[in-house]
Design an enzyme around this catalytic site. Structure first.
Site, PDB file in Angstrom:
ATOM      1  N   HIS A 179     -19.955  32.156  42.044  1.00  0.00           N
ATOM      2  CA  HIS A 179     -19.834  33.660  42.121  1.00  0.00           C
ATOM      3  C   HIS A 179     -20.885  34.234  41.387  1.00  0.00           C
ATOM      4  CE1 HIS A 179     -15.970  33.597  44.300  1.00  0.00           C
ATOM      5  NE2 HIS A 179     -15.771  32.623  43.716  1.00  0.00           N
ATOM      6  N   LYS A 574      -7.932  45.194  44.231  1.00  0.00           N
ATOM      7  CA  LYS A 574      -8.449  45.603  45.135  1.00  0.00           C
ATOM      8  C   LYS A 574      -7.480  46.164  46.027  1.00  0.00           C
ATOM      9  CE  LYS A 574     -11.278  43.482  48.343  1.00  0.00           C
ATOM     10  NZ  LYS A 574     -10.514  43.638  49.793  1.00  0.00           N
TER      11      LYS A 574
END
Length: 907
Positions: A179, A574
């Site tokens: 990532h 999120k």
């Protein structure tokens, strides 16, 4: 009046840090001056002057907080022509790379100085498992991450025998993931590393030495290369590129550092027998990797990529073991008359001669009376054969190699060569125990939806689609890799968005479909990954039903009832906002730990943390010590992502510190005092937690669930433009719609907010939640006594310290939604106000003064890049740019690199 040992200890540390701060300032001044020279040589005095004009204006605006000063800096950024704007942006970006390097260099200096101080303090204090921690500075060192001090404190609480047992069971399992949140190229990273090596050399030279001038010339050369190297990748890296990048960490630091860490612990555990006694420090590190195995949303990771990724890692570790065995073997010139071989070693020699007569004859000719040397050199040849795939001479697995090494070691001990037995040879044994033949335990991850779709096709019969064929092929690759390199190579199969026990059962059914009758010969541990708020709440129910699966029961019997559960920090944040997600994850861990205790399970919780605060980032050791009672128990597994990998493992001294700090936290988290403190605080502040949870989540949803939020978010941040950056092999979205955040990955969500100098993903909702509580005395009490709340407040403060309200307002104005912009800014002001009340300070980073100083140093320069980025983003949003390759887009992407380097903790 004589000082106490504690105040003297603190005074010594302050003197050390003060002296090193001066060295740091000298480094920054040196590197900045050399960069100025290169800028003048490359672009003339005009370029240097333009950079200086914007720099001074940004500093003036930041220090005075004067709106007119900021407008002047904005005007300067706007007046550059496109070419000059790009050059200025690159200049600030290179500056950040150099400052980051200077800060890393400072960390190394501090670590070395503190290690020397600890060494002085501990002389004559006895071993870590002997005597009390009192009066030894252990409490300071334990809080600072010293493993030996943590062990001494553990002895005080549970006694020597129990402390030894806990140390023996210690595990730290970092998992490297692809990532990439840092936007720099590998070529940039290599140039920075070379500059760092030159700074190291320069430190060791006396002022006035003629070599200083030579090093400065070399520094100028490397900074020129850094300046002239294109900062933006033109193509995305492939998954195998990402694998090879990670291998650099292994080659440069981990392989050599790991035995040094173990050795340091062992010497502290038995100081009187250091280098002579039988090693008692465990090989507690297990490295994992998702790179080349994580296919969730990444179509470029295929079964063949997974096979190649494992082969690349095996090549690196086998080559490392081969070279180490050869090096040590060549020095093991002990004559048989003085150090006679044991019966077991003689038998091993004979077995080697029967297996490889030519090899043993050649080695025997060179060392006829040195049996230990002969054995180890043949071992090195067998490791090489394993690497080449020469089945006749290769080892069947790392266990066979370790058996030979232990036979060699015991023979040396029996012959009286205790230092040879327990010195470099022990390092090789530790390396083999830690890395095996696989280096990193490759882990597979796939979305539960993919399994459901594939299984539907398998059950229906008929022709299988390409996706289903690929899913089945992966299980055959897993079987091949386990046969080739050992079971540890790849056995964990992580199921993203686990929402039911069927999501786990599906993996076993697919494995049976792919492998047929041979499925029982392959070890597969299916790991549930709970990511959303709803899944975290349902986790225990799912785990209860998971235990009903026959395949799970079989694995429990084979592993000693070991179970791994992964928790996703990214999507939960999120989903419900950072405050509610933090509390939900804490509650889920407590419930899962209790579930494991009820079912006699040895639990390992796998924390999917990111480098950014919005993804579970922040100081990991503080987070570990704040975990619920029983949830760590000496076993710590976390993802290491993006810039965190290179920050923690790029330098040997920092890597050693990080490994020891994590191991220390894993041990101390399970100490009776720490568990009692966390348990009492969780109960004491349960009502406070409920209020924070409900009010912060409501506030967060009022923003992200507002009509038109997703396209507004895309307008006010460079979210879409981040997708143009060749950051990594994985697409930024699982889908492409900008109308919904559901398919947006957490990395670009966090990365985009950090670029806009808002960092919303890491704090939004906290101010409203604290105001809803309202009781300042209670909140201060929680900050002092509740480790979870302390860590949350400090981490959120860190994130807000990297924001700038005035610049944030300029980004938010790009979206033409005053209501949403004001909602964000109001919450930012409210959160800062309440953080000040809770911490009783006007400074956001009162608990982290070193970090506060670093943020103050960087902020004006980040401001300058932000103003250049705003100029480009405004042009793109106004329709003045049509293609990602035009001037405005190029400037935008350049500034993304620079801001990422400047703010760090980016994603």
């Amino acid at each position: 009046m004589p000082q106490s040992s504690e105040s003297a200890y603190d005074r010594d540390r302050e003197l050390v840090v003060s002296d090193i701060d001066a060295q740091f300032r000298a480094d920054v001044s040196l590197l900045g001056g050399l960069l100025g020279t290169i800028l003048t040589e490359a672009g003339g005095q005009d370029l240097f002057d333009d950079v200086e004009r914007l720099r001074h204006a940004a500093i003036q605006a930041h220090e005075t907080r004067d709106d007119e000063a900021l407008a002047e800096a904005e005007r300067i950024a706007a007046e550059f022509d496109p070419s000059r704007a790009e050059q200025v942006a690159r200049a600030f970006t290179v500056y950040f790379h150099l400052v980051n390097l200077a800060e890393e260099h400072q960390r190394v200096r501090i670590l070395r100085a503190r290690a020397e101080q600890r060494e002085r303090d501990s002389r004559g204090a006895g071993g870590a498992l002997e005597g009390s921690a009192a009066g030894s500075g252990a409490s300071h060192d334990a809080a600072d991450g010293s493993l030996s001090a943590a062990i001494r404190l553990l002895v005080d609480e549970v006694g020597v025998d129990e402390a030894r047992a806990r140390v023996a069971g210690l595990r730290f399992h970092p998992v490297l993931t692809a990532h990439p949140t840092e936007a720099r190229r590998r070529a940039i990273a290599s140039a920075i590393r070379r500059i760092g090596e030159l700074i190291d050399e320069r430190d060791d030279l006396a002022p006035g030495d003629r070599t200083v001038a030579e090093l400065d010339r070399r520094l100028l050369e490397e900074i020129e290369i850094l300046w002239r190297t294109a900062p933006i990748r033109t193509t995305r890296p492939t998954p195998l590129d990402e694998v090879r990048t990670a291998m650099g960490i292994f080659d440069q630091t981990l392989f050599e550092v790991v035995p040094q860490v173990y050795r340091g612990i062992d010497d502290r555990l038995q100081p009187d027998a250091a280098g002579r006694g039988r090693a008692i420090a465990p090989a507690f590190l297990r490295v994992g990797s998702w790179i080349g195995g994580d296919r969730d949303g990444n179509p470029y990771v295929t079964s063949e990529i997974t096979r190649e990724a494992a082969a690349i890692a095996a090549e690196h570790v086998l080559l490392g073991l081969e070279r180490a065995a050869t090096r040590i073997g060549r020095t093991l010139t002990l004559d048989a008359q003085d150090t006679p071989p044991s019966d077991a070693l003689t038998a091993l020699l004979e077995a080697q001669q029967a297996l490889a007569p030519k090899v043993t004859a050649t080695i025997g000719t060179r060392a006829p009376h040195e049996p230990h040397r002969r054995v180890l050199l043949v071992i090195a040849e067998r490791i090489a054969a394993t690497r080449r795939g020469d089945a006749e001479l290769a080892y069947d697995g790392p266990e066979a190699l370790l058996a030979d090494l232990h036979a060699l070691q015991e023979s040396l001990r029996d012959g009286g060569a205790l230092r040879s037995a327990n010195g470099e040879l022990q390092h090789l044994i530790w390396q083999a125990e830690t890395f095996g033949f696989h280096l990193a335990e490759l882990e597979v991850r796939q979305h539960s939806k993919v399994h459901r779709q594939a299984l539907a096709e398998v059950r229906a019969g008929g022709e299988l689609g390409e996706m289903t064929q690929e899913v089945l092929a992966l299980f055959r690759v897993i079987a091949d890799l386990q046969r080739r390199y050992g079971v540890r190579t790849v056995r964990r199969y992580i199921v993203s968005f686990t929402q039911s026990p069927e999501d786990l059962a599906n993996v076993y059914e697919l494995a049976a479909a792919a492998l047929g009758d041979s499925v029982d010969d392959v070890a597969i541990d299916v790991v549930p990954l709970f990511e959303t708020f709803a899944d975290l709440e349902a986790s225990v129910e799912i785990l209860d039903r998971m235990l009903e699966l026959d395949q799970v029961q079989a694995r429990l019997a084979a592993t000693g009832r070991k179970v791994e559960v992964m928790l996703g920090y990214s999507d939960s944040s999120k989903d419900v906002g950072p405050v509610s997600a933090t509390l939900a994850l804490h509650g889920a861990q407590a419930r899962i730990a209790a579930w494991a205790d009820r079912n006699d399970i040895e639990l390992t919780l796998f924390h999917g943390r990111g480098g950014a605060l919005g993804r579970g980032g922040g100081p990991a050791n503080e987070a570990v010590l704040a975990q619920p009672a029983g949830s760590v128990d000496g076993r710590l597994k976390i993802t290491e992502q993006g810039e965190v990998i290179f920050a923690q493992y790029g330098d040997p001294a920092i890597a050693k510190r990080h490994l020891e700090q994590m191991a220390s936290a894993a041990l101390l988290a399970g100490s009776p005092s720490n568990e009692a403190r966390n348990r009492a605080a969780d109960e004491r502040f349960a009502d406070l937690a409920a209020t924070l949870d409900e009010t912060s989540r409501t506030r967060f949803h009022s923003l992200v669930k507002a009509d038109g939020f997703a396209p507004w978010f895309a307008d006010v941040t460079p979210m879409e433009e981040v997708g143009h950056l060749a950051l990594g092999s994985r697409p930024a979205r699982r889908g492409l719609s900008v109308e919904s955040l559901d398919d947006l990955r957490a990395i670009p969500w966090v990365f985009s907010w950090s670029q806009a100098r808002i960092n919303l993903a890491a704090w939004f909702g906290l101010g409203t939640a604290l105001e809803a509580v309202g009781d300042e005395a209670l909140l201060r009490e929680a900050y002092a006594e509740w480790p979870l709340f302390t860590a949350m407040i400090d981490n959120f403060s860190m994130s807000l310290a990297k924001t700038d309200e005035r610049i944030a307002a300029r980004y938010l104005a790009l979206g033409d939604r005053d209501d949403l912009a004001e909602l964000v800014l109001d919450e930012m002001r409210l959160t800062k106000q309440w953080l000040g009340r809770v911490t009783q300070s006007d400074e956001l980073l009162v608990a982290r003064p070193v970090l506060a100083k670093a943020v103050r140093l960087r902020s004006p320069y980040v401001d300058a890049l932000s103003l250049l980025q705003l100029r480009a983003l405004a042009a793109v949003r106004a329709g003045e740019a049509d293609l990602p390759s035009d001037d405005h887009h190029r400037l935008l992407l350049l500034t993304v690199n620079g801001v990422a380097a400047g703010v760090q903790n980016t994603g």
